[in-house]
Design an enzyme around this catalytic site. Structure first.
Site, mmCIF file in Angstrom:
data_model
loop_
_atom_site.group_PDB
_atom_site.id
_atom_site.type_symbol
_atom_site.label_atom_id
_atom_site.label_comp_id
_atom_site.label_asym_id
_atom_site.label_seq_id
_atom_site.Cartn_x
_atom_site.Cartn_y
_atom_site.Cartn_z
ATOM 1 N N VAL A 1 40.345 -25.279 122.783
ATOM 2 C CA VAL A 1 39.694 -24.380 123.749
ATOM 3 C C VAL A 1 39.819 -24.934 125.161
ATOM 4 O O VAL A 1 38.923 -24.773 125.991
ATOM 5 C CB VAL A 1 38.211 -24.138 123.387
ATOM 6 C CG1 VAL A 1 38.088 -23.342 122.117
ATOM 7 C CG2 VAL A 1 37.447 -25.467 123.276
ATOM 8 N N GLY B 1 43.500 -22.286 125.459
ATOM 9 C CA GLY B 1 42.559 -21.753 124.478
ATOM 10 C C GLY B 1 41.567 -20.784 125.077
ATOM 11 O O GLY B 1 41.288 -19.720 124.505
ATOM 12 N N LYS C 1 54.399 -27.415 120.533
ATOM 13 C CA LYS C 1 55.826 -27.726 120.336
ATOM 14 C C LYS C 1 56.058 -28.775 119.253
ATOM 15 O O LYS C 1 57.160 -28.868 118.701
ATOM 16 C CB LYS C 1 56.435 -28.232 121.653
ATOM 17 C CG LYS C 1 56.538 -27.185 122.736
ATOM 18 C CD LYS C 1 57.240 -27.735 123.972
ATOM 19 C CE LYS C 1 56.323 -28.611 124.796
ATOM 20 N NZ LYS C 1 55.247 -27.847 125.455
ATOM 21 N N ALA D 1 56.591 -20.609 127.765
ATOM 22 C CA ALA D 1 55.256 -19.992 127.807
ATOM 23 C C ALA D 1 55.326 -18.539 127.351
ATOM 24 O O ALA D 1 55.642 -18.269 126.193
ATOM 25 C CB ALA D 1 54.660 -20.123 129.207
ATOM 26 N N LEU E 1 57.444 -16.235 128.460
ATOM 27 C CA LEU E 1 58.777 -15.647 128.590
ATOM 28 C C LEU E 1 59.384 -15.400 127.206
ATOM 29 O O LEU E 1 59.190 -16.209 126.291
ATOM 30 C CB LEU E 1 59.708 -16.567 129.388
ATOM 31 C CG LEU E 1 59.352 -16.810 130.854
ATOM 32 C CD1 LEU E 1 60.334 -17.804 131.467
ATOM 33 C CD2 LEU E 1 59.379 -15.504 131.633
ATOM 34 N N ASP F 1 59.360 -33.430 127.439
ATOM 35 C CA ASP F 1 58.906 -32.047 127.262
ATOM 36 C C ASP F 1 60.107 -31.093 127.225
ATOM 37 O O ASP F 1 60.180 -30.205 126.369
ATOM 38 C CB ASP F 1 57.965 -31.661 128.412
ATOM 39 C CG ASP F 1 57.526 -30.208 128.336
ATOM 40 O OD1 ASP F 1 56.811 -29.855 127.395
ATOM 41 O OD2 ASP F 1 57.933 -29.419 129.216
ATOM 42 N N LYS G 1 61.830 -28.740 123.963
ATOM 43 C CA LYS G 1 62.215 -27.327 124.041
ATOM 44 C C LYS G 1 63.683 -27.138 123.668
ATOM 45 O O LYS G 1 64.042 -26.174 122.978
ATOM 46 C CB LYS G 1 61.923 -26.792 125.441
ATOM 47 C CG LYS G 1 60.434 -26.785 125.780
ATOM 48 C CD LYS G 1 60.171 -26.474 127.246
ATOM 49 C CE LYS G 1 58.682 -26.569 127.556
ATOM 50 N NZ LYS G 1 58.382 -26.350 128.990
#
Length: 370
Positions: A12, A16, A120, A155, A157, A228, A232
């Protein structure tokens, strides 16, 4: 007949909270066709549990509110059993970045529990976990729950769905290239803008601006190490059919100066970074003399099975050079599209757009539930 769906939401934080708000609006607008109830909302140290499976109020829970609830989170086996006892179709919403939770995805899926997540870790860690997840999932006609992870790349997209559509319809993806990090996009759009012919800015100053504006992780090294972006790229390469062992199994350029890798704190790192401005500054100056700019990109050459992450030079007329703010851009080169790439571009970071990607996955699951 109204579909009855129970959801468990874990995490959260920024994403969240945004997801909970968007889910509340979705429920309000679609109450005549689907009944969606949150019966479990948790963070790492506390949880709200609806033991009779009545809907929990969907408000933007703060960590303090959950802590005040005074209930310990359920273990994974207990959460799976709790959701199975609901007698309804269930969806786990994992808004965390926890590898421990991601490791249990196959258990949820085997129990018939669906998953929507921006995490991820489950899809970019060891290849065995990737295989175990999709072997257990019902996406390809199996008997388990569905799993969707659109927001793990770009995100909100449509990156995952685009590459899946290309592959599933029989197109041949030959190359994927782009800027996959909103943080790195902002850094280099500020550091080496296409409109600048003057002296190159100090890279450390730009990192501080990005950190103060909230574009970086609390410790910018978590962005500058390139991992990161590597995660991806791992996901997309696997969707293209490549066997990628892990995000560290291909070249990933770190922008962290080696002497600062062992800095004990983020503050110590930031204080030492100006000492290394000349290194990256020289790269930017040389690119500028060629009429180019440097950008931090990832690329997948499917035909040669080469995946890499790092700095590349681009002509100022190139779409990657002309990005603004923290936008992402992903170019798909395929047999059908020929020399003109299919390009997905837009905001690739932020709580609201990431939450939108997660909610879109929830809707996909709901539409597949009979």
């Amino acid at each position: 007949m109204t579909k009855d769906i129970k959801v468990a939401i874990i995490g959260v934080g920024g994403v969240g909270k945004a997801f909970i708000g968007q889910l509340a609006n979705f429920i309000k607008k679609n109450s005549s066709t689907v009944s969606v109830s949150a019966v479990y909302i948790a963070r790492s140290t506390a949880a709200l549990i609806s033991k009779d499976f009545s809907p929990l109020p969907l408000t933007a829970f703060a960590s303090e509110e959950l802590d005040a609830a005074g209930t310990a989170p359920l273990s994974v086996p207990d959460l799976i059993q709790f959701l199975k006892e609901s007698g309804s179709e269930t969806i786990l919403i994992d808004n965390t970045s926890s590898i421990e939770l991601a490791n249990t995805y196959p258990d949820f899926l085997k129990a018939g529990i669906n998953i929507a997540t921006p995490n991820k870790k489950g899809f970019s860690s060891e290849e065995k976990l990737w295989n175990d997840i999709f072997a257990a999932a019902g996406n390809n006609g199996g008997g388990g729950g569905y799993v969707f992870h659109e927001a793990t790349v770009g995100a909100g997209l449509p990156v995952i769905s685009t590459i899946k559509d290309l592959v599933d319809t029989g197109d041949e993806v030959t190359k994927v290239e782009g800027v996959f990090s909103g943080t790195m996009s902002f850094l280099f759009n500020e550091f080496a803008p296409i409109s600048s012919n003057g002296p190159v800015r100090a890279f450390s100053d730009v990192v501080k601006i990005a950190k103060d504006a909230g574009y970086t992780e609390p410790d910018p090294r978590d962005d500058l190490n390139g991992l990161d972006v590597a995660r991806k790229l791992t996901i997309l390469a696997r969707l293209c059919g490549l066997d990628i062992d892990s995000p560290t199994s291909f070249p990933v350029q770190s922008l962290i100066p080696k002497p600062l890798e062992s800095a004990s704190t983020s503050q110590e790192f930031m204080e030492g970074l100006p000492n290394f401005d000349s290194d990256i500054g020289l790269l930017a100056e040389n690119a500028q003399k060629e009429g180019k700019v440097i950008r931090f990109v990832g690329s997948i050459d499917v035909l040669s099975k080469a995946v890499k992450v790092g700095l590349e030079k681009f002509d100022i007329s190139h779409p990657i050079a002309g990005l603004k703010g923290s936008d992402n851009i992903i170019a798909f080169y395929t047999k059908r599209y020929g020399d003109r790439a299919l390009i997905v571009q837009g905001a690739g970071a932020g709580a609201e757009v990431t939450a939108m990607g997660v909610l879109s996955d929830v809707i996909k699951i709901i539409n597949r539930i009979k």
